[in-house]
Design a protein around this motif. Structure first.
Motif, PDB file in Angstrom:
ATOM      1  N   ARG A 154       0.871  -1.329   0.044  1.00  0.00           N
ATOM      2  CA  ARG A 154      -0.089   0.051  -0.002  1.00  0.00           C
ATOM      3  C   ARG A 154       0.978   1.308  -0.119  1.00  0.00           C
ATOM      4  NH1 ARG A 154      -5.064   0.648   3.573  1.00  0.00           N
ATOM      5  NH2 ARG A 154      -4.917   3.115   4.119  1.00  0.00           N
ATOM      6  N   GLY A 200      -2.432  -7.252   0.199  1.00  0.00           N
ATOM      7  CA  GLY A 200      -2.514  -7.084   1.844  1.00  0.00           C
ATOM      8  C   GLY A 200      -4.143  -7.229   2.305  1.00  0.00           C
ATOM      9  N   GLY A 215      -6.086  -5.105   0.252  1.00  0.00           N
ATOM     10  CA  GLY A 215      -5.653  -5.436  -1.301  1.00  0.00           C
ATOM     11  C   GLY A 215      -6.186  -6.907  -1.669  1.00  0.00           C
ATOM     12  N   SER A 266       8.378  -3.184   4.068  1.00  0.00           N
ATOM     13  CA  SER A 266       8.942  -3.565   5.362  1.00  0.00           C
ATOM     14  C   SER A 266       8.400  -4.618   5.929  1.00  0.00           C
ATOM     15  CB  SER A 266       8.456  -2.088   6.027  1.00  0.00           C
ATOM     16  OG  SER A 266       6.994  -1.966   5.951  1.00  0.00           O
ATOM     17  N   ALA A 271       4.743  -4.684   7.024  1.00  0.00           N
ATOM     18  CA  ALA A 271       3.696  -4.374   7.969  1.00  0.00           C
ATOM     19  C   ALA A 271       2.637  -5.572   7.969  1.00  0.00           C
ATOM     20  CB  ALA A 271       3.016  -3.100   7.506  1.00  0.00           C
ATOM     21  N   HIS A 323       0.187  -5.690   5.362  1.00  0.00           N
ATOM     22  CA  HIS A 323       0.742  -6.242   4.058  1.00  0.00           C
ATOM     23  C   HIS A 323       0.860  -8.114   4.152  1.00  0.00           C
ATOM     24  CE1 HIS A 323       2.843  -6.444   0.171  1.00  0.00           C
ATOM     25  NE2 HIS A 323       3.575  -7.145   0.621  1.00  0.00           N
ATOM     26  N   VAL A 351      14.255  -8.594  -0.100  1.00  0.00           N
ATOM     27  CA  VAL A 351      15.175  -7.858  -0.305  1.00  0.00           C
ATOM     28  C   VAL A 351      14.876  -6.387   0.434  1.00  0.00           C
ATOM     29  CG1 VAL A 351      16.907  -6.583  -1.769  1.00  0.00           C
ATOM     30  CG2 VAL A 351      15.580  -8.861  -2.737  1.00  0.00           C
ATOM     31  N   LEU A 383      18.089  -2.703  -3.012  1.00  0.00           N
ATOM     32  CA  LEU A 383      17.303  -3.528  -4.170  1.00  0.00           C
ATOM     33  C   LEU A 383      17.623  -2.974  -5.508  1.00  0.00           C
ATOM     34  CD1 LEU A 383      14.600  -1.853  -5.642  1.00  0.00           C
ATOM     35  CD2 LEU A 383      13.851  -1.912  -3.438  1.00  0.00           C
TER      36      LEU A 383
HETATM   37  P1  FAD Z   1       7.501   1.338   4.093  1.00  0.00           P
HETATM   38  O1  FAD Z   1       6.878   0.803   5.601  1.00  0.00           O
HETATM   39  O2  FAD Z   1       7.976   2.733   4.000  1.00  0.00           O
HETATM   40  O3  FAD Z   1       8.884   0.354   3.990  1.00  0.00           O
HETATM   41  C1  FAD Z   1       9.598   0.659   2.910  1.00  0.00           C
HETATM   42  C2  FAD Z   1      10.512  -0.369   2.950  1.00  0.00           C
HETATM   43  O4  FAD Z   1      11.693  -0.499   2.011  1.00  0.00           O
HETATM   44  C3  FAD Z   1      11.626  -0.110   4.271  1.00  0.00           C
HETATM   45  O5  FAD Z   1      11.651  -1.306   5.099  1.00  0.00           O
HETATM   46  C4  FAD Z   1      13.159   0.304   3.704  1.00  0.00           C
HETATM   47  O6  FAD Z   1      14.060  -0.283   4.710  1.00  0.00           O
HETATM   48  C5  FAD Z   1      12.951  -0.298   2.332  1.00  0.00           C
HETATM   49  N1  FAD Z   1      14.013   0.165   1.577  1.00  0.00           N
HETATM   50  C6  FAD Z   1      13.967   1.823   1.319  1.00  0.00           C
HETATM   51  N2  FAD Z   1      14.854   1.861   0.181  1.00  0.00           N
HETATM   52  C7  FAD Z   1      15.356   0.411   0.000  1.00  0.00           C
HETATM   53  C8  FAD Z   1      16.276   0.165  -1.116  1.00  0.00           C
HETATM   54  N3  FAD Z   1      16.912   1.007  -1.957  1.00  0.00           N
HETATM   55  N4  FAD Z   1      16.620  -1.136  -1.034  1.00  0.00           N
HETATM   56  C9  FAD Z   1      16.034  -2.198  -0.157  1.00  0.00           C
HETATM   57  N5  FAD Z   1      15.233  -1.581   0.492  1.00  0.00           N
HETATM   58  C10 FAD Z   1      14.770  -0.481   0.623  1.00  0.00           C
HETATM   59  N6  FAD Z   1      -0.435  -2.152   3.272  1.00  0.00           N
HETATM   60  C11 FAD Z   1      -0.159  -3.123   2.379  1.00  0.00           C
HETATM   61  O7  FAD Z   1       0.658  -3.376   1.691  1.00  0.00           O
HETATM   62  N7  FAD Z   1      -1.361  -3.727   2.051  1.00  0.00           N
HETATM   63  C12 FAD Z   1      -2.548  -3.560   2.637  1.00  0.00           C
HETATM   64  O8  FAD Z   1      -3.756  -4.075   2.281  1.00  0.00           O
HETATM   65  C13 FAD Z   1      -2.761  -2.618   3.653  1.00  0.00           C
HETATM   66  N8  FAD Z   1      -3.910  -2.343   4.368  1.00  0.00           N
HETATM   67  C14 FAD Z   1      -4.009  -1.503   5.191  1.00  0.00           C
HETATM   68  C15 FAD Z   1      -5.122  -1.404   6.091  1.00  0.00           C
HETATM   69  C16 FAD Z   1      -5.153  -0.594   7.236  1.00  0.00           C
HETATM   70  C17 FAD Z   1      -6.392  -0.336   7.890  1.00  0.00           C
HETATM   71  C18 FAD Z   1      -4.014   0.045   7.623  1.00  0.00           C
HETATM   72  C19 FAD Z   1      -3.975   1.056   8.657  1.00  0.00           C
HETATM   73  C20 FAD Z   1      -2.790   0.078   6.778  1.00  0.00           C
HETATM   74  C21 FAD Z   1      -2.749  -0.744   5.712  1.00  0.00           C
HETATM   75  N9  FAD Z   1      -1.600  -0.776   4.920  1.00  0.00           N
HETATM   76  C22 FAD Z   1      -1.346  -1.804   4.175  1.00  0.00           C
HETATM   77  C23 FAD Z   1      -0.253  -0.253   5.279  1.00  0.00           C
HETATM   78  C24 FAD Z   1       0.746  -0.615   6.038  1.00  0.00           C
HETATM   79  O9  FAD Z   1       0.414  -0.555   7.458  1.00  0.00           O
HETATM   80  C25 FAD Z   1       1.925  -0.283   5.640  1.00  0.00           C
HETATM   81  O10 FAD Z   1       2.080   1.292   6.105  1.00  0.00           O
HETATM   82  C26 FAD Z   1       2.551  -0.440   4.229  1.00  0.00           C
HETATM   83  O11 FAD Z   1       2.418  -1.807   4.051  1.00  0.00           O
HETATM   84  C27 FAD Z   1       4.048  -0.053   4.228  1.00  0.00           C
HETATM   85  O12 FAD Z   1       4.099  -0.310   2.795  1.00  0.00           O
HETATM   86  P2  FAD Z   1       5.800  -0.256   2.399  1.00  0.00           P
HETATM   87  O13 FAD Z   1       6.417  -1.330   3.133  1.00  0.00           O
HETATM   88  O14 FAD Z   1       6.149  -0.297   1.168  1.00  0.00           O
HETATM   89  O15 FAD Z   1       6.421   0.991   3.203  1.00  0.00           O
END
Ligand code: FAD
Length: 323
Positions: free
Chosen positions: A239, A254, A257, A271, A273, A276, A289, A309
């Motif tokens: 997300r 997730g 999703g 990350s 979460a 997800h 990764v 990555l």
């Molecule tokens: P981030 O948490 O920002 O993580 C990014 C990651 O990338 C970090 O771990 C970082 O270390 C890594 N990174 C950064 N740069 C690099 C690089 N160059 N190489 C390697 N690693 C790198 N989320 C979902 O995914 N699906 C859902 O269905 C969903 N439903 C939700 C429902 C509710 C009610 C709520 C409150 C939230 C929901 N979320 C959902 C959101 C969820 O809580 C997280 O905010 C979301 O999954 C975070 O996405 P992310 O891991 O891409 O981002």
């Protein structure tokens, strides 16, 4: 004693969806030698009837009317109830798909029976069907016993494995004509605008490569498509990536999703979460990764690479191209 089980066969883009066969596998667990019937709406296709037979259907109700070529909740509800009246099932199973989720509560209300939704498994204990469904975004599981007659439940796609097709099986095809009520025809679908999606269907893919906020841009996602094409994989997203507009929401994996259970799930810059993880934790092999060694995704990954990555992806592409 044998049970009569009725299941819904769902079609998408000219193909029976895998969930149509998964609900047949679920029905077999209940039927205990009883009769299993599939419902097919709006399509007089012997190919589909045979496919359903090979996966366990003894009967296929083909319900035909021009109103059924396009999904409309009330029209499908009425047609479904016609088949229930005709077949008199002990249990009804529908895929927990967008159509199933929309249609099942209306059918349950019309039949004045309960509905147990979003199940990932079922078993029969002492003649009672016991359904398992995840709660708290997959952190815990609850078991529910169905007491209504017929028992009515939806089955989450990609959880109950479909059985191998048995080429020796055939099914009785029962063609029903149907006329919807004027009430049901109040809603008319004028047009269906499909989201242009590249490549393999995410919800049924054997390999999924997903990107998170760490992918950093739309252009970054193009690199994922490059790998996906080599692997025959579908592209998914967190997300975080969708909110940042790197990927379309139709790719979101997730809790809110899509739920995917591929053989291989590759998570890049995600990350991990809980919301997800709820959509991908049942994948057979998870590869992550992430440049943060403390990222929660590593707690569920079978293989983890701590790294950037953008350094790992080109190596992966080169290795895959060399295969
Ligand atoms: P981030 O948490 O920002 O993580 C990014 C990651 O990338 C970090 O771990 C970082 O270390 C890594 N990174 C950064 N740069 C690099 C690089 N160059 N190489 C390697 N690693 C790198 N989320 C979902 O995914 N699906 C859902 O269905 C969903 N439903 C939700 C429902 C509710 C009610 C709520 C409150 C939230 C929901 N979320 C959902 C959101 C969820 O809580 C997280 O905010 C979301 O999954 C975070 O996405 P992310 O891991 O891409 O981002």
């Amino acid at each position: 004693m044998g049970q009569k089980v009725l299941v819904f066969a769902e079609e998408k883009n000219g193909k029976l969806r895998n969930v149509s066969f998964e609900v047949l596998a679920a029905a077999k667990k209940i039927a205990n030698g009883g009769e299993i019937a599939s419902i097919l709406f709006g399509l007089d296709s012997n190919e589909y009837v045979q496919a359903l037979a090979k996966h366990g259907a003894d009967k296929v109700f083909v319900v035909l009317d021009p109103s059924l070529t396009q999904y409309v909740t009330d029209v499908y509800k009425e047609a479904f109830i016609e088949v229930v009246k005709q077949f008199q099932p002990d249990a009804i199973l529908i895929g927990h798909t967008p159509i199933g989720r929309d249609m099942a509560p209306k059918i349950a209300a019309a039949l004045k029976i309960g509905l147990i939704t979003d199940n990932i498994d079922l078993e029969v204990i002492d003649d009672k069907i016991v359904f398992t469904r995840p709660i708290y975004a997959g952190k815990a599981f609850v078991k529910k016993i169905a007491y209504d007659s017929p028992v009515f439940a939806t089955i989450r796609p990609n959880n109950i494995a479909m059985e191998e097709a048995d080429p020796s099986r055939s099914a009785e095809k029962i063609t029903l004509s149907f006329s919807p009520s004027q009430d049901a025809l109040r809603v008319k679908v004028r047009d269906v605008i499909r989201k242009a999606s590249k490549g393999v269907d995410l919800s049924e893919a054997k390999i999924v490569i997903s990107g998170g906020r760490g992918v950093k841009s739309k252009e970054g996602f193009e690199k994922l498509y490059e790998v996906a094409e080599i692997l025959g994989a579908a592209v998914g997203a967190s997300r975080g990536a969708c909110d940042a507009e790197y990927a379309d929401y139709s790719l979101q994996v997730g809790q809110t999703g899509k739920v995917v259970t591929p053989d291989l799930y590759i998570a890049l810059g995600i990350s991990g979460a809980i919301q997800h993880v709820a959509g991908m934790s049942n994948s057979k092999v998870i590869v992550a990764v992430n440049k943060d060694p403390e990222a929660p995704i590593f707690q569920i990954a079978d293989y983890g690479i701590v790294g950037d990555l953008f350094e790992v992806l080109p190596i992966l592409v080169d290795e895959l191209k060399a295969l």
